[in-house]
Enzyme design. Structure first.
Site, short mmCIF file in Angstrom:
data_model
loop_
_atom_site.label_atom_id
_atom_site.label_comp_id
_atom_site.label_asym_id
_atom_site.label_seq_id
_atom_site.Cartn_x
_atom_site.Cartn_y
_atom_site.Cartn_z
N ILE A 118 0.05 0.70 13.37
CA ILE A 118 -0.18 1.89 12.64
C ILE A 118 -1.52 2.38 12.45
O ILE A 118 -1.93 3.39 12.65
CB ILE A 118 0.83 2.26 11.53
CG1 ILE A 118 2.15 1.73 11.77
CG2 ILE A 118 0.82 3.76 11.51
CD1 ILE A 118 2.85 2.36 13.03
N GLY B 259 0.72 -1.35 0.14
CA GLY B 259 0.01 0.03 -0.03
C GLY B 259 0.76 1.12 0.01
O GLY B 259 2.06 1.28 0.45
N HIS C 42 -8.13 12.71 18.80
CA HIS C 42 -7.95 11.22 18.78
C HIS C 42 -8.99 10.51 19.01
O HIS C 42 -10.05 11.08 20.18
CB HIS C 42 -6.77 10.77 19.67
CG HIS C 42 -5.26 11.39 19.19
ND1 HIS C 42 -4.62 12.00 19.98
CD2 HIS C 42 -4.93 11.33 17.83
CE1 HIS C 42 -3.53 12.40 19.18
NE2 HIS C 42 -3.57 11.93 17.93
N LYS D 19 -0.30 -10.93 -3.48
CA LYS D 19 0.68 -10.19 -3.89
C LYS D 19 1.98 -10.67 -3.77
O LYS D 19 3.01 -10.24 -3.87
CB LYS D 19 0.72 -8.68 -3.71
CG LYS D 19 -0.81 -7.97 -4.12
CD LYS D 19 -0.69 -6.38 -3.84
CE LYS D 19 -1.65 -5.83 -4.47
NZ LYS D 19 -1.82 -4.22 -4.53
N GLU E 73 -5.38 3.37 12.00
CA GLU E 73 -6.29 4.19 12.88
C GLU E 73 -7.83 3.60 12.45
O GLU E 73 -7.95 2.86 11.53
CB GLU E 73 -6.28 5.66 12.48
CG GLU E 73 -4.89 6.12 12.55
CD GLU E 73 -4.88 7.63 12.38
OE1 GLU E 73 -6.01 8.24 12.19
OE2 GLU E 73 -3.83 8.22 12.54
N GLU F 148 -2.82 13.59 27.04
CA GLU F 148 -3.92 14.18 26.61
C GLU F 148 -5.02 13.65 27.31
O GLU F 148 -5.18 12.55 28.08
CB GLU F 148 -3.99 14.02 25.16
CG GLU F 148 -4.14 12.68 24.63
CD GLU F 148 -4.38 12.66 23.16
OE1 GLU F 148 -5.04 11.77 22.69
OE2 GLU F 148 -3.60 13.40 22.46
#
Length: 309
Positions: free
Chosen positions: A97, A18, A262, A43, A99, A214
């Site tokens: 990684i 990708g 987030h 692939k 999301e 956060e």
């Protein structure tokens, strides 16, 4: 010594063909990371920047590839299958990684990982960087690589972008970094602040730790409770910790049950507030910066005082 990854770590990227997977592969190879395989179903037989692509992790392992860490960069709807495949293939570290993974998918994967004793970093991680040794994922890519230099400070961040921004503040203060870990800020997370701080505690190259936290979740409070427990057991944490907790403006809006940035940045009642996190961390002996650009100076001062003690 470093945490999680080092110059000998062998990586596989799930989703290497990708756009984002290929970009991460190029950047990892430029830095000298030992990226030895990629996986994209149907692939197999292709190559990306000279890295062989396989249809599955099992196929890569049967070809003699020993995988220490898988970097998951597949679309959200395929993430569960990719993560489960990595867990069942006994890959010891999985850096996610991707999301926007459905919560029920992530819950299943985290439960399976705990059962199989596999460490997950993420989801929504930007990667892991063992400075001067190796890295995985897109962390410190492109122009942001100027933010990083080798040194004695560990960095843990819930924000991917602020991982490098925090490193830059430290670098500008003359403090390099040992390892930078983007733990992500999804509703459900793999490794937490507390778990990564434990790793830094045992790392001889790390003299201090900086956290970027956060609003939302309880990772910061859980760390504070652990630090207080250690102190009460007369086994106090000896390395200085400096933290910055973002979200003052968002908290002042008084918004409840809404994702603010987030996916995991949600205030629910009195849970997940910046005020509560700052109070808990201060009670645990963590130095809390009011402004992000102060973390470097605060850490430098803390290191001097720690060496005098």
């Amino acid at each position: 010594m470093s945490i999680l990854i080092n110059e000998n770590t062998k990586y596989l990227i799930q989703g290497i063909t990708g756009k984002q997977g290929t970009r991460a592969a190029i950047d990892m190879l430029k830095l000298g990371a030992k990226l030895i395989a990629g996986v994209t179903p149907k692939k197999g037989g292709q190559t990306v920047q000279g890295v062989p692509v396989y249809n599955s992790i099992k196929e890569a392992q049967e070809a003699g590839k020993i995988i220490d860490c898988s970097v998951v960069m597949v679309p959200p709807r395929f993430a569960k299958g990719a993560i489960v495949e990595a867990i069942e293939s006994k890959v010891p570290i999985i850096n996610i990684i991707t999301e926007n993974i459905p919560i029920h998918d992530m819950a299943y994967c985290l439960a399976l990982a705990r059962e199989r004793q596999v460490r997950i970093i993420g989801a929504t991680s930007a990667g892991i960087y063992s400075v001067g040794k190796s890295k995985c994922g897109p962390i410190a890519s492109g122009k942001s690589k100027i933010a990083v230099c080798e040194g004695p400070i560990g960095v843990i961040s819930r924000s991917g972008g602020m991982s490098c921004e925090t490193a830059l503040v430290l670098t500008q203060t003359g403090l390099g970094q040992s390892s930078i870990v983007s733990i992500g800020s999804d509703v459900l997370m793999g490794s937490t602040f507390k778990e990564v701080v434990e790793l830094f505690e045992n790392d001889s190259e790390t003299e201090g730790i900086v956290l970027f936290g956060e609003i939302g979740g309880t990772s910061e409070e859980d760390l504070a409770n652990w630090l207080i427990k250690k102190k009460n057991e007369e086994k106090p944490f000896t390395k200085p910790i400096v933290a910055f907790i973002s979200g003052k403006f968002a908290e002042n809006l008084g918004v409840q049950n809404v994702s603010l940035g987030h996916a995991g940045a949600i205030i629910e009642g009195n849970t997940g507030t910046r005020e509560g996190k700052v109070r808990a961390l201060k009670e645990a002996g963590v130095i809390v910066a009011e402004y992000h650009h102060e973390v470097g100076d605060l850490m430098k001062k803390a290191l001097i005082e720690n060496n005098r003690a």
